[in-house]
Design an enzyme around this catalytic site. Structure first.
Site, mmCIF file in Angstrom:
data_model
loop_
_atom_site.group_PDB
_atom_site.id
_atom_site.type_symbol
_atom_site.label_atom_id
_atom_site.label_comp_id
_atom_site.label_asym_id
_atom_site.label_seq_id
_atom_site.Cartn_x
_atom_site.Cartn_y
_atom_site.Cartn_z
ATOM 1 N N GLU A 281 4.810 9.145 2.928
ATOM 2 C CA GLU A 281 3.678 8.333 2.494
ATOM 3 C C GLU A 281 3.383 7.177 3.444
ATOM 4 O O GLU A 281 2.240 6.737 3.537
ATOM 5 C CB GLU A 281 3.919 7.800 1.078
ATOM 6 C CG GLU A 281 4.028 8.879 0.032
ATOM 7 C CD GLU A 281 2.774 9.739 -0.058
ATOM 8 O OE1 GLU A 281 1.658 9.200 0.050
ATOM 9 O OE2 GLU A 281 2.915 10.962 -0.230
ATOM 10 N N GLU B 161 2.458 1.629 -3.325
ATOM 11 C CA GLU B 161 1.478 2.156 -4.287
ATOM 12 C C GLU B 161 1.485 3.688 -4.263
ATOM 13 O O GLU B 161 1.438 4.337 -5.309
ATOM 14 C CB GLU B 161 0.090 1.617 -3.954
ATOM 15 C CG GLU B 161 -1.021 2.185 -4.802
ATOM 16 C CD GLU B 161 -2.233 2.601 -3.970
ATOM 17 O OE1 GLU B 161 -2.636 3.780 -4.055
ATOM 18 O OE2 GLU B 161 -2.771 1.740 -3.243
ATOM 19 N N HIS B 162 1.541 4.266 -3.073
ATOM 20 C CA HIS B 162 1.629 5.724 -2.951
ATOM 21 C C HIS B 162 2.998 6.235 -3.410
ATOM 22 O O HIS B 162 3.107 7.252 -4.087
ATOM 23 C CB HIS B 162 1.437 6.133 -1.488
ATOM 24 C CG HIS B 162 0.030 6.070 -1.004
ATOM 25 N ND1 HIS B 162 -0.615 7.153 -0.449
ATOM 26 C CD2 HIS B 162 -0.868 5.065 -0.965
ATOM 27 C CE1 HIS B 162 -1.838 6.809 -0.099
ATOM 28 N NE2 HIS B 162 -2.022 5.538 -0.389
ATOM 29 N N GLU C 56 -4.399 6.973 7.057
ATOM 30 C CA GLU C 56 -5.485 6.376 6.279
ATOM 31 C C GLU C 56 -5.962 5.083 6.942
ATOM 32 O O GLU C 56 -7.164 4.855 7.112
ATOM 33 C CB GLU C 56 -5.013 6.070 4.858
ATOM 34 C CG GLU C 56 -6.078 5.380 4.018
ATOM 35 C CD GLU C 56 -5.564 4.895 2.675
ATOM 36 O OE1 GLU C 56 -6.329 4.207 1.974
ATOM 37 O OE2 GLU C 56 -4.404 5.184 2.328
ATOM 38 N N HIS D 165 0.844 -1.190 0.000
ATOM 39 C CA HIS D 165 0.000 0.000 0.000
ATOM 40 C C HIS D 165 0.886 1.249 0.000
ATOM 41 O O HIS D 165 0.646 2.208 -0.743
ATOM 42 C CB HIS D 165 -0.903 -0.030 1.230
ATOM 43 C CG HIS D 165 -1.917 1.068 1.275
ATOM 44 N ND1 HIS D 165 -2.721 1.298 2.364
ATOM 45 C CD2 HIS D 165 -2.271 2.016 0.364
ATOM 46 C CE1 HIS D 165 -3.513 2.313 2.123
ATOM 47 N NE2 HIS D 165 -3.256 2.780 0.924
#
Length: 974
Positions: A146, A71-72, A168, A68
């Site tokens: 991130e 991905e950022h 998040e 994840h």
């Protein structure tokens, strides 16, 4: 049509397979890159909305969320485009119709789409450079921003964890539904990568080191582990040459170590218990989730892939769903739903009951087993089976995916088999599957599935998610102790170094890319933009004295029809009842059908029918607006007369006599609203703030917002104590609004469909009244203001907004550009990059309503301070012609998204009802194209005036709200 030779080589790729898939009007072509083994799939069709995606198989090996975070992170600068965030620059300045990156349980996808050939090539290039040459291998600051980092602003302060993904996932793990879904996979796959949280568990995210971060990138993000898809009307040979020459040819084939193993059957029922946090003021009774979960075969079974989706609807989603009804009748909980995840190697099926008690787990299992056994022995209602199959078949053939490009949907479905070395078209060619599944209409097809995969399952689990008063406090205490121990372990010099490192990171985050670096990013010019506004001509006629708005389009013999009954006369006290009416109509008995029969017949006669309330405001500034109770349906051309007659019959014959059924629906609505609150707190806060500042928004709040939720909570009691008055109110209200005089109709289809509809209108049997189909209404404002909405969430959703004097500051195209600038420059940098929130944005409507919002935000007063400094930002705003061109391109891209015929019809009707002409649209478009930096600076005074009367609403953590209690006029628990 491509004329290629199988096994031939084309620009470094071997052409392996060709298959015509008539169901999606495409030919699939499969290639493999000879040097690296990279796989490529091309959907050849005439779709002008071209799609590119590159994906990697990324099964997690721990809960740190490394994939994840990757991905950022790959989108934070690359070798060819060494910018802070090329992704954001693309959002600002491309004509993309889709631009995103997505982390799944076992893969990571990077899709883009555009209708412009040059733009499409640019997007491909930036994404390819991002995944193959990211700066994250050189810049540890990218992981810190991130993913996560220690933050210490001064020696005296406590250390904190900060990071975009960290915050998040704190928000994700605030939702009991998300905790449940993640626990289900862990319970069924304890020995495979599916037991890990691919998004990252906030507890484990800080365990990710920079060294492991880089190693995982290098292991998984290689060409040999890549799956590339292209779709649409494009030159595939040109794309193959580009991929090989610019990227793939520089890599060698590496051994693939990312294969996902099968989980062996568990044998005995595996039980997993988790907790979620609730406020100390909340009761713990009836707050648990119980879930029975089953593994279904494997992903390569095309029949099961579709059939279990149909079965999930039959058992748990339809109004006639027998398993859902049995669980509700057993009073084990007040909401039941199913989940079928067919996007993993071993698909899973879940039966979930919400607002239950853990002590009822045995009874839950008994009711499920007994009900399924009865269905197997006695058979499932064939009308229900026909209804479910017809609904799913209609959806397959319609292939209307809203704003999602078709090529992307097809790519994702292809990945459901291709990722695991299966054929890409397995789940795209559905005719054979449909024929097989339709055996269920005259044989025990679905009963056998139940018997095999549920009653005789050797691979199942029971997951319980329970509420806890202490979990939040315990979690916070553990994190605090962990951080305190870390700080204590540091020497004085190391503490000082951490303060410096924190300041250095912020300094890097505040850096602005120079124009020379920005110009390395490929970009269109203003000459590439379409200057003319698209007109959606609408024909205005009457049939049987009912206004008909007709949009002519080729809809493949599907009639899209909306019946709009003006409800502007409905008294304020009845407005929440009107909101509930949209959930009751079509879900209750009528004079001719019980609600199960009605549900089945509705799916057989139509391809889907919905009842909802809509609100319309004209372009001219006004405190008045129009409201409608709308019936939207889609019907095959040959069934238009029967379908419209059936829908109007529902309106006339609905009975509000079944207290038990109405109570069940009300409880389910309450449950679903609570789910949406956990997932989208910014929407709740934004809607609530709107109710403070304009009547239209307060009406909407009473129809579907927090005001409606309060009404639903109160109505639950009233249904028990005074059902007769509730019944009478609904009966009178529905009869009052469905009159011919209050009706207007919209139709999208070809001319023959229009003729079918007008003939059907002649036969409509509706009430008569003295109502008008275009009456306006007024409404008052919410008497509350500046509220803090307290939850057990670990993050905040911070909203601030107001309403401008539309005469002093009329809306124009420059404001449309401003929205892009504020959302993706000012707020992105201040609230997301520096503040650590997952998202932030600025919205302004044509009537002057405006607001700032943040999403999964660790902060509260700091974010409000950012909003308040927007005037200073605008007064000093400076942008070159190159930068302004970029903002204008991005703005225009948002205006020119491709639309399906259904969407075109809806846009044509909306423009007409608002009083917008193509001339008005062109004026706004011209203003966008001519926007200058000076135009943006001139809006500083507008914001200075706006902020004077601005309101706030915050949905978030109770402790954070209490710490800032002085900001609020009132605070309430949610």
């Amino acid at each position: 049509m491509l004329d290629l030779q199988l096994e031939a080589r084309y620009h470094g790729f071997i052409y392996q397979e060709r298959e015509e898939v008539e169901e999606i009007k495409s030919i699939t072509h499969v290639f493999e890159h000879e040097k690296t083994g990279a796989k490529l799939l091309y959907f050849e069709n005439d779709d002008t909305n071209k799609v590119f995606s590159i994906s990697f198989r990324t099964p997690p090996e721990d809960d740190t969320g490394v994939f994840h975070i990757l991905e950022h992170s790959v989108l934070c600068g690359s070798r060819k485009y060494p910018l802070k965030e090329p992704f954001v620059e693309l959002v600002k300045g491309s004509l993309n119709t889709f631009l995103n990156a997505m982390t799944f349980s076992d893969k990571t996808m990077y899709p883009v789409a555009s209708q412009n050939d040059k733009d499409f090539h640019n997007l491909m290039d930036v994404y390819l450079d991002a995944v193959f040459h990211p700066l994250l291998t050189e810049k540890q600051s990218i992981l810190k921003q991130e993913g996560w980092h220690y933050e210490l602003n001064s020696v005296e302060e406590p250390v904190e964890y900060k990071g975009v993904v960290y915050n998040e996932m704190k928000g994700v793990f605030s939702s009991p539904e998300q905790i449940l879904m993640r626990s289900i996979q862990k319970s069924l796959f304890p020995d495979t990568p599916y037991r890990y949280e691919s998004g990252g568990d906030p507890i484990a995210i800080p365990e990710l080191t920079y060294d492991q971060f880089v190693k995982d990138y290098q292991r998984f993000y290689n060409a040999s582990n890549s799956f590339i898809t292209l779709a649409g009307d494009l030159d595939i040979l040109e794309k193959l040459a580009f991929l090989d020459a610019e990227y793939l040819s520089e890599f060698e084939k590496v051994e693939n170590t990312t294969a996902i193993p099968y989980q062996l059957a568990l044998g005995d029922l595996h039980e997993e218990v988790k907790e979620y946090a609730v406020l100390p003021t909340e009761s713990l009774d009836n707050k648990s989730f119980l879930s029975l979960n089953y593994v279904i075969s494997d992903i390569f079974d095309a029949e099961n892939y579709f059939a279990l989706d149909v079965l999930e609807y039959i058992l748990l989603e339809s109004s006639a769903a027998p398993l859902k009804q049995a669980l509700l009748d057993a009073k084990l909980g007040n909401d039941v739903f199913g989940m079928y995840d067919n996007g993993i190697l071993q698909p899973l099926f879940s039966i979930v009951i919400k607002n239950a008690n853990a002590s009822d787990k045995e009874r839950f299992q008994e009711v499920v087993r007994e009900t399924l056994q009865k269905l197997v022995s006695e058979g499932i209602d064939k009308d229900l089976i026909e209804s479910a199959i017809m609904l799913k078949e209609f959806q397959l053939r319609e292939a209307d995916f809203g704003s999602m490009p078709k090529g992307l949907i097809y790519s994702m479905r292809a990945m459901d088999s291709w990722l695991y070395e299966g054929k890409p078209a397995t789940h795209l060619a559905y005719e054979k599957t449909l024929t097989a599944v339709k055996q269920g209409l005259h044989s025990p097809y679905f009963e056998k599935l139940i018997d095999r995969y549920f009653l005789n399952s050797l691979h199942q689990s029971l997951v319980i998610v329970e509420p806890s008063h202490t979990l939040a406090e315990e979690t916070n205490a553990n994190v605090t102790a962990e951080l305190n121990a870390f700080k204590t372990s540091l020497s004085e010099q190391e503490v000082a170094d951490l303060v410096v490192a924190t300041a250095d990171l912020k300094a890097q985050q505040e850096l602005v890319d120079d124009e020379e670096a920005l110009k390395k990013l490929p970009m269109l010019t203003r000459a590439d933009l379409k200057a003319e506004a698209t007109d959606y001509p609408l024909s205005l006629t009457k049939s049987n004295d009912i206004p008909v708005m007709f949009y002519e389009a080729d809809t493949n013999k599907i009639a899209y029809i909306a019946l709009m009954f003006n409800t502007s006369h409905v008294a304020k006290a009845d407005v929440p009842y009107l909101g509930l009416l949209e959930d009751l109509v079509g879900q209750l008995d009528t004079s001719s059908y019980n609600y199960s029969e009605l549900s089945n017949e509705l799916n057989i006669v139509t391809g889907g029918t919905s009842f909802y309330n809509s609100i319309l405001s004209e372009k001219a500034p006004s405190e008045e607006f129009q409201t409608y109770f709308t019936v939207k349906t889609k019907i095959l051309q040959d069934e238009v007369k029967n379908g419209l007659a059936f829908v109007t019959k529902i309106l006339k014959e609905t009975l509000f006599t079944d207290k038990k059924r109405i109570t069940e629906i009300v409880q389910i609505i309450k449950s679903r609203i609570e789910m949406s609150m956990n997932q989208a707190g910014h929407n709740i806060a934004a809607a609530r703030l709107g109710s403070y500042i304009e009547p239209l928004s307060n009406y909407s709040e009473d129809i579907r917002g927090l005001g409606f939720y309060d009404f639903i909570c109160d109505l639950t009691t009233q249904l028990e104590t005074d059902f007769e008055s509730v019944q009478e109110r609904f009966t009178n209200l529905l009869a009052d609004i469905i009159s011919v005089e209050a009706l207007s109709i919209s139709v999208t289809g070809d001319h023959s469909i229009y003729q079918e509809v007008t003939q059907a209108i002649e036969a409509l049997d509706l009430n008569h009244s003295e109502r008008s189909n275009n009456a306006n209404r007024s409404y008052e404002l919410n008497e509350n203001s500046n509220e803090g909405l307290q939850t057990s969430s670990k993050v905040q959703y911070v909203v601030k907004g107001g309403k401008l004097d539309n005469k002093k500051y009329p809306y124009n195209g420059h404001i449309t550009v401003l929205k892009k600038i504020l959302s993706y420059d000012y707020l992105w940098n201040q609230v997301r990059v520096l503040g650590g929130a997952y998202g932030a944005g600025f919205v302004m409507q044509e009537n002057g309503k405006w607001l700032f919002w943040s999403y999964r935000d660790p902060n509260l007063p700091e974010t409000l301070a950012v909003y308040d400094k927007v005037v200073d930002y605008l007064r000093t705003f400076d942008a070159s012609d190159y930068e302004m061109t970029k903002y204008i391109i991005g703005t225009m891209g948002g205006m020119d998204m491709p639309l399906s015929p259904r969407q075109e019809g809806a846009r044509a009707v909306a423009r007409h009802q608002k009083g917008l002409t193509v001339k008005d649209i062109q004026k706004t478009r011209d203003e966008i194209l001519s926007t200058t930096a000076e135009d943006i600076r001139e809006m500083a005074q507008m914001f200075a005036d706006a902020l004077e009367d601005a309101k706030i609403c915050v949905f978030g953590n109770n402790e954070k709200i209490q710490e800032n209690i002085d900001l609020f006029d009132s605070v309430r628990d949610i």
